[in-house]
Write a protein that holds these residues in place. Sequence first.
Motif, short mmCIF file in Angstrom:
data_model
loop_
_atom_site.label_atom_id
_atom_site.label_comp_id
_atom_site.label_asym_id
_atom_site.label_seq_id
_atom_site.Cartn_x
_atom_site.Cartn_y
_atom_site.Cartn_z
N ASN A 50 2.28 0.81 0.81
CA ASN A 50 2.00 0.63 -0.87
C ASN A 50 1.95 -0.48 -1.50
O ASN A 50 2.00 -1.58 -0.72
CB ASN A 50 3.10 1.59 -1.38
CG ASN A 50 4.59 1.05 -1.23
OD1 ASN A 50 4.78 -0.06 -0.92
ND2 ASN A 50 5.64 2.07 -1.38
N ILE A 51 1.66 -0.31 -2.74
CA ILE A 51 1.57 -1.92 -3.53
C ILE A 51 2.81 -2.70 -3.57
O ILE A 51 2.68 -3.72 -3.34
CB ILE A 51 1.28 -1.25 -4.95
CG1 ILE A 51 -0.10 -0.41 -4.98
CG2 ILE A 51 1.12 -2.51 -5.70
CD1 ILE A 51 -0.53 -0.12 -6.40
N ASN A 52 4.01 -2.06 -3.54
CA ASN A 52 5.19 -2.94 -3.63
C ASN A 52 5.16 -3.51 -1.85
O ASN A 52 5.66 -4.96 -2.05
CB ASN A 52 6.28 -2.22 -3.84
CG ASN A 52 6.45 -1.60 -5.13
OD1 ASN A 52 5.77 -2.21 -5.88
ND2 ASN A 52 6.83 -0.30 -5.10
N ASP A 53 5.00 -3.00 -0.89
CA ASP A 53 5.08 -3.51 0.44
C ASP A 53 3.92 -4.64 0.69
O ASP A 53 4.11 -5.72 1.27
CB ASP A 53 4.76 -2.59 1.31
CG ASP A 53 6.18 -1.45 1.44
OD1 ASP A 53 7.19 -1.99 0.91
OD2 ASP A 53 5.88 -0.46 1.95
N LEU A 54 2.84 -4.42 -0.12
CA LEU A 54 1.71 -5.23 0.19
C LEU A 54 1.92 -6.56 -0.51
O LEU A 54 1.58 -7.84 -0.09
CB LEU A 54 0.24 -4.68 -0.46
CG LEU A 54 -0.20 -3.64 0.19
CD1 LEU A 54 -1.41 -3.00 -0.46
CD2 LEU A 54 -0.67 -4.04 1.59
N ILE A 55 2.63 -6.83 -1.78
CA ILE A 55 2.86 -7.82 -2.48
C ILE A 55 3.98 -8.70 -2.16
O ILE A 55 4.49 -9.71 -2.80
CB ILE A 55 2.55 -7.65 -4.05
CG1 ILE A 55 3.96 -6.41 -4.49
CG2 ILE A 55 1.18 -7.12 -4.37
CD1 ILE A 55 3.72 -6.20 -5.96
N ASP A 56 4.86 -7.69 -1.40
CA ASP A 56 6.11 -8.37 -0.96
C ASP A 56 6.07 -9.55 0.39
O ASP A 56 5.51 -8.68 1.19
CB ASP A 56 7.16 -7.28 -0.75
CG ASP A 56 8.67 -7.91 -0.66
OD1 ASP A 56 8.86 -8.89 -0.49
OD2 ASP A 56 9.61 -6.98 -0.38
N PRO A 57 6.07 -10.54 0.19
CA PRO A 57 6.23 -11.49 1.32
C PRO A 57 7.04 -11.22 2.50
O PRO A 57 6.63 -11.43 3.65
CB PRO A 57 6.03 -12.81 0.80
CG PRO A 57 7.09 -12.68 -0.58
CD PRO A 57 6.61 -11.43 -1.06
#
Length: 326
Positions: A70-77
Motif C-alpha cells: 500500500n502507500i505506507n509501505d511504498l514510501i517507507d524505506p
Amino acid sequence: MKVITLYRRVEGRIRQWVWGKQGQNLKLLVIGRHINDGWLAKCVIFFLLSILAYLYLQPLLYMVTTMFKNINDLIDPTVKWIPRSLHLDNFQKAWDGLKYPTAFTNTVVISLTCSFIQVFVCAFTGYGLARFSFPGRGLVTFLVILTFLVPPQIIVIPLYIVYSKYGWLDTPLVFIIPAIFGQGMKSALFILIFRQFFKTQPASLVEAAMLDGASAIGMFFRIMLPLARSACLVVFLFSFIWYWNMYYEASMFLPKQYPTLAISLDRLEDNLAGMPVIHMITKQMNPVTEGAKMAAAFMIIVVPLLIYMFLQRWFVRGVERSGIVE
C-alpha cells in the motif's frame, strides 16, 4: 623421544587412513573420479547457479512483492521485500489503467493469429528451401537471412507509408498480412529453423513417399509437417512471445484505435496520474502508483509464464530436435 614417537604414530595412522579404503571412499565422495563428479564441485556449481538465479529472479521478486504494497509501505524505506499487509487494490487500478479487457483481446488476437500463420508459412518455406533444388536457391536463402539482419527501425518509415496508403494502420492487418507472406516478426529465423530441421530428415522418407505416388504438397502435409511437431512448437512459442511483448512496432502502427498490452503499460502512468506533462518534465517514478504499475506488469507476463510452465518439457525437447542447438 616420546613426543617424536607419538607424532610418528599419529602421522602413520593418518596416512594409513588417508590411503586406506575409507580415505579413498571419502576422496571419491568429495572430489570424485573426475573434477566435476564430487560433492565439492557440485557445491561450487550450486552456489554459482544460485547467484545467477537470484540475479534473474530479483526483478520478478521485486515486482511480486511491490504489487501487494500500500502507500505506507511504498514510501517507507524500511519496507523492502515483505509488505506489512497484502494490498489488492493495485490490481483494480492496473485493470482500469491498462483497459485490460480491450488490450488483452487485441494482444491475443494478434499473437495467436500471427503465430499460427508463421508456423505454417515458415514451415512451407523452409521445406522448399531444404528439399528442392531450383535456380537461385542460394540467393533466396541469402535474402531470407538478410531480412533477419536488417533492423526494423531502418524500414519502419517506408512500412508506415505503405500501410497508411492501404488503410491498415490501427488494425491487426499490419502484422497479419506480412506474416502471410513470410515477413512477420523474426520470420527469417523461423524459416531457417524449419530448413535446418527438414534437411536432417533422411532422404529415404522422400523416396518412399514418391514411390507410393505422393506429390510434393502431399508429402509436406502427410509426412514432413507431422514429423516437424517439435519445430512447430518451438516456432509457435517464440512467435507468440515476441508478438505478445512487442512494443516498438505496435507503438508505430497501432497508436490509437488498437492498443495492445505493451502500449497500455506505457500509458499506465498517464492514466493513473492524469498529469502527463508533469511526469514528462520531472521523469521521476511516483511511489504512489508504483504498486499499480508492478501489478500491471504481472498481469501482462502471467500468460506467457503459464504457457511456458505447461509446455516447458515439450519446448526443451523441441529445441533439442529442431537443430537450434547445433
